[in-house]
Design a protein around this motif. Structure first.
Motif, PDB file in Angstrom:
ATOM      1  N   LYS A  10      19.701  -4.956  19.904  1.00 38.67           N
ATOM      2  CA  LYS A  10      19.312  -4.280  21.140  1.00 38.67           C
ATOM      3  C   LYS A  10      19.970  -2.916  21.310  1.00 38.67           C
ATOM      4  N   VAL A  11      21.145  -2.734  20.722  1.00 35.26           N
ATOM      5  CA  VAL A  11      21.886  -1.480  20.835  1.00 35.26           C
ATOM      6  C   VAL A  11      22.488  -1.157  19.481  1.00 35.26           C
ATOM      7  N   SER A  12      22.398   0.098  19.104  1.00 35.65           N
ATOM      8  CA  SER A  12      22.951   0.539  17.833  1.00 35.65           C
ATOM      9  C   SER A  12      23.518   1.945  18.009  1.00 35.65           C
ATOM     10  N   VAL A  20      20.029   7.376  11.877  1.00 34.28           N
ATOM     11  CA  VAL A  20      19.408   6.976  13.137  1.00 34.28           C
ATOM     12  C   VAL A  20      17.937   6.662  12.896  1.00 34.28           C
ATOM     13  N   GLN A  21      17.271   7.512  12.124  1.00 33.39           N
ATOM     14  CA  GLN A  21      15.847   7.304  11.832  1.00 33.39           C
ATOM     15  C   GLN A  21      15.627   6.001  11.072  1.00 33.39           C
ATOM     16  N   ILE A  22      16.536   5.676  10.173  1.00 31.72           N
ATOM     17  CA  ILE A  22      16.436   4.409   9.430  1.00 31.72           C
ATOM     18  C   ILE A  22      16.576   3.237  10.391  1.00 31.72           C
ATOM     19  N   LEU A  26      13.966   0.253  11.316  1.00 30.86           N
ATOM     20  CA  LEU A  26      14.309  -1.158  11.140  1.00 30.86           C
ATOM     21  C   LEU A  26      14.161  -1.962  12.425  1.00 30.86           C
ATOM     22  N   TYR A  27      14.661  -1.417  13.522  1.00 29.78           N
ATOM     23  CA  TYR A  27      14.757  -2.186  14.764  1.00 29.78           C
ATOM     24  C   TYR A  27      13.676  -1.872  15.785  1.00 29.78           C
ATOM     25  N   ASP A  32      18.009   0.329  21.510  1.00 30.07           N
ATOM     26  CA  ASP A  32      18.508   1.599  22.020  1.00 30.07           C
ATOM     27  C   ASP A  32      19.472   2.159  20.975  1.00 30.07           C
ATOM     28  N   VAL A  33      19.006   3.091  20.153  1.00 26.74           N
ATOM     29  CA  VAL A  33      19.837   3.697  19.106  1.00 26.74           C
ATOM     30  C   VAL A  33      20.485   4.949  19.696  1.00 26.74           C
TER      31      VAL A  33
END
Length: 169
Positions: A10-12, A20-22, A26-27, A32-33
């Protein structure tokens, strides 16, 4: 593989836009990156707020392994070597049910300057004592990814902390 285990990210947080794009790929949109340096108070607070808003129960963190790895620079005096302290501060502030820290085996025996300044002999001691103070049962393992079907010999240290009240003895 977290998605395959029905674990929702949920949060990265990621420092570099390329990664970040990867993570977004993925998620997906359900995560919320947050881009930026966790050592910066504004970024840290964004991550913590997102963690709490999403009722996250698990935290995964790691410091860059290049500061510890035999294959890397082995520069435990570099500021990145102390990122584990930010991870443990996040555990204190975010109070997850479970936390996991992963790195190369040499990580736990290292003693970055900031950890030494706090009167700990190693990262292992710092994590163990901080976890105990925060009320976590902590297990520390040394694992090799090759034993788990990856086909790659990749040794890692794994720290797993679980809130004491959730552990049945």
């Amino acid at each position: 593989m977290l998605k395959d285990l029905n674990i929702k990210v949920k949060v990265s947080n990621e420092l570099l836009e390329k990664r970040v794009q990867i993570q977004k790929a993925l998620y997906g949109n359900n995560c919320d990156v947050i881009t930026g340096d966790i050592t910066k108070p504004d970024v840290y607070q964004k991550i913590l707020a997102a963690h709490k808003a999403n009722n996250c129960r698990v935290v995964l963190f790691s410091a860059p392994c290049q500061n510890f790895s035999k294959a890397g620079k082995q520069n435990t005096h570099h500021v990145n070597a102390s990122l584990v302290m930010h991870g443990m501060q996040f555990v204190e502030d975010g109070a997850p049910d479970v936390y996991m820290c992963e790195n190369v085996p040499e990580f736990l025996g290292a003693c970055p300057d900031k950890i030494k300044d706090e009167n700990y002999d190693t990262i292992y001691d710092y994590i163990r004592q901080t976890s105990d103070r925060l009320g976590y049962v902590t297990n520390i393992y040394y694992l090799d990814a090759d034993n788990y079907g990856t086909g790659e010999k990749r040794e890692r240290s794994i720290v797993l902390g679980i809130k004491k009240e959730l552990v049945q003895i």
